[in-house]
Design an enzyme around this catalytic site. Structure first.
Site, mmCIF file in Angstrom:
data_model
loop_
_atom_site.group_PDB
_atom_site.id
_atom_site.type_symbol
_atom_site.label_atom_id
_atom_site.label_comp_id
_atom_site.label_asym_id
_atom_site.label_seq_id
_atom_site.Cartn_x
_atom_site.Cartn_y
_atom_site.Cartn_z
ATOM 1 N N ASN A 15 -14.054 -9.292 58.642
ATOM 2 C CA ASN A 15 -14.794 -9.099 57.478
ATOM 3 C C ASN A 15 -15.381 -7.607 57.540
ATOM 4 O OD1 ASN A 15 -16.979 -11.135 55.730
ATOM 5 N ND2 ASN A 15 -15.800 -9.746 54.914
ATOM 6 N N CYS A 84 -24.823 -12.552 53.468
ATOM 7 C CA CYS A 84 -23.504 -12.296 54.189
ATOM 8 C C CYS A 84 -23.715 -12.638 55.609
ATOM 9 C CB CYS A 84 -22.776 -11.026 53.796
ATOM 10 S SG CYS A 84 -21.471 -10.490 54.721
ATOM 11 N N ASN A 166 -26.722 -18.187 49.047
ATOM 12 C CA ASN A 166 -25.584 -17.920 47.988
ATOM 13 C C ASN A 166 -24.639 -18.970 47.612
ATOM 14 O OD1 ASN A 166 -24.320 -18.160 50.584
ATOM 15 N ND2 ASN A 166 -23.355 -15.988 50.366
ATOM 16 N N GLU A 223 -13.926 -14.519 48.016
ATOM 17 C CA GLU A 223 -15.293 -14.107 47.910
ATOM 18 C C GLU A 223 -15.453 -13.581 46.731
ATOM 19 O OE1 GLU A 223 -17.760 -12.194 51.192
ATOM 20 O OE2 GLU A 223 -16.183 -12.170 52.442
ATOM 21 N N ARG A 224 -16.521 -14.044 46.178
ATOM 22 C CA ARG A 224 -17.118 -13.625 44.765
ATOM 23 C C ARG A 224 -17.217 -12.030 44.834
ATOM 24 N NH1 ARG A 224 -23.071 -15.170 43.318
ATOM 25 N NH2 ARG A 224 -23.273 -14.282 45.414
ATOM 26 N N CYS A 232 -15.461 -15.182 55.991
ATOM 27 C CA CYS A 232 -16.853 -15.260 55.333
ATOM 28 C C CYS A 232 -17.603 -16.056 56.081
ATOM 29 C CB CYS A 232 -16.549 -15.554 53.950
ATOM 30 S SG CYS A 232 -18.059 -16.176 53.090
ATOM 31 N N THR A 234 -20.889 -17.174 55.694
ATOM 32 C CA THR A 234 -21.633 -18.209 55.134
ATOM 33 C C THR A 234 -20.570 -19.207 54.465
ATOM 34 O OG1 THR A 234 -21.612 -16.848 52.853
ATOM 35 C CG2 THR A 234 -23.620 -17.242 54.411
#
Length: 294
Positions: A15, A84, A166, A223-224, A232, A234
């Site tokens: 990431n 993040c 989030n 991921e948004r 990712c 989280t």
């Protein structure tokens, strides 16, 4: 003449991020400039940007006075995100390597739009992977009906919503083949659609699910504001929390989560204010340079 800025490229289990130092908060990056920097063909390339700025230089609405440094995280499309989990470990790595923080003297506190997070070094052990461990704080599980449709998924599947500061929606799949067959080049559809969108995780339990008191799952994520990423942080925590929730009272509090970019550790611990979820894993700085802003 285009302005040049310094940057460092870093990643946590694949990431990846463009780290931009801006201690005094003088740099105002537009959404288009963030997108250009994150472009993998014409820019540096990354899943997002980490602006390294002092909390005292942040607008009052996002300020975290209990932390010297604030992680201004922006997705690859320029949109601001609350947190993040991989990014904050990379951010901590940058602060330590740049001599801006001493995590060995005391736990490191970093401000985010989801509040202040505390990090320590992590060593291999029960549910931990070497690198840094971040306390993501309290979490909330919402079992309200939500249906997820994804390309190459034979039928719509139910998802569970997890709030880690989030938003996440986690979907359970029955086999590795289902997970591997997903086409996440297209955003999965959520019904109903959360007001602010969500990161969408697809998980498969390990076989066995629990060994020596540690749970194991595999995960892929859309991921948004980014698309599919190799990891990712989280989302890893949300996936472990969802499977732990589904497994019931006998489920362990310690998990390993395999993502395309590597393996991360998740722990659930009890604190005075309730259950906290902690994420551990590596953080790598790859190279530094200068780049002209679009």
């Amino acid at each position: 003449m285009a302005r040049s800025i310094a940057f460092t490229k870093g990643h946590g289990t694949g990431n990846d991020f463009v780290i931009v130092p801006d201690a005094d908060g003088t740099l105002d990056l537009s959404d288009d400039q963030v997108a250009a920097l994150c472009d993998r063909r014409f820019g540096v390339g990354g899943d997002g940007i980490l602006r390294v700025v002092r909390s005292s230089a942040i607008a009052e609405g996002d300020a975290t006075p209990d932390a010297e440094w604030f992680m201004d995280y922006r997705n690859a499309d320029g949109s601001a995100a609350e947190m993040c989990g991989n990014g904050i470990r990379v951010y901590a790595k940058y602060l330590v390597e740049a001599g801006l923080a001493d995590i060995d003297a005391a736990p490191l506190r970093i401000g985010t739009r989801a509040g202040t997070k505390t990090l320590t070094r992590s060593e291999p052990g029960l549910g931990a992977t070497p690198g840094f461990e971040v306390d993501l704080g309290l979490f909330a599980i919402d079992e309200s009906d939500i249906v997820v449709r994804a390309r190459n998924l034979d039928v719509p599947r139910p998802g569970v919503s997890i709030d880690l500061g989030n938003p996440h929606v986690v979907v359970a799949l029955g086999a590795d083949a289902e997970l591997d067959a997903l086409d996440l080049t297209v955003r999965p559809q959520l019904h109903p659609e959360p007001r602010h969108g969500a990161n969408i995780e697809f998980v498969v339990p390990g076989d066995p699910l629990v060994r020596d008191g540690v749970g194991a799952i595999r995960m892929r994520v859309f991921e948004r504001g980014v698309g599919e990423t190799l990891s990712c942080g989280t989302g890893v925590a949300a996936s472990a929390l969802a499977v732990r929730h589904w497994a019931g009272a006998a489920a362990p509090d310690v998990w390993t989560v395999e993502v395309p970019g590597g393996t991360l550790g998740v722990r659930v611990v009890e604190e005075r204010d309730g259950s906290h979820v902690l994420l551990s894993g590596p953080a790598t700085l790859v190279y530094s340079g200068e780049v002209a802003l679009a």
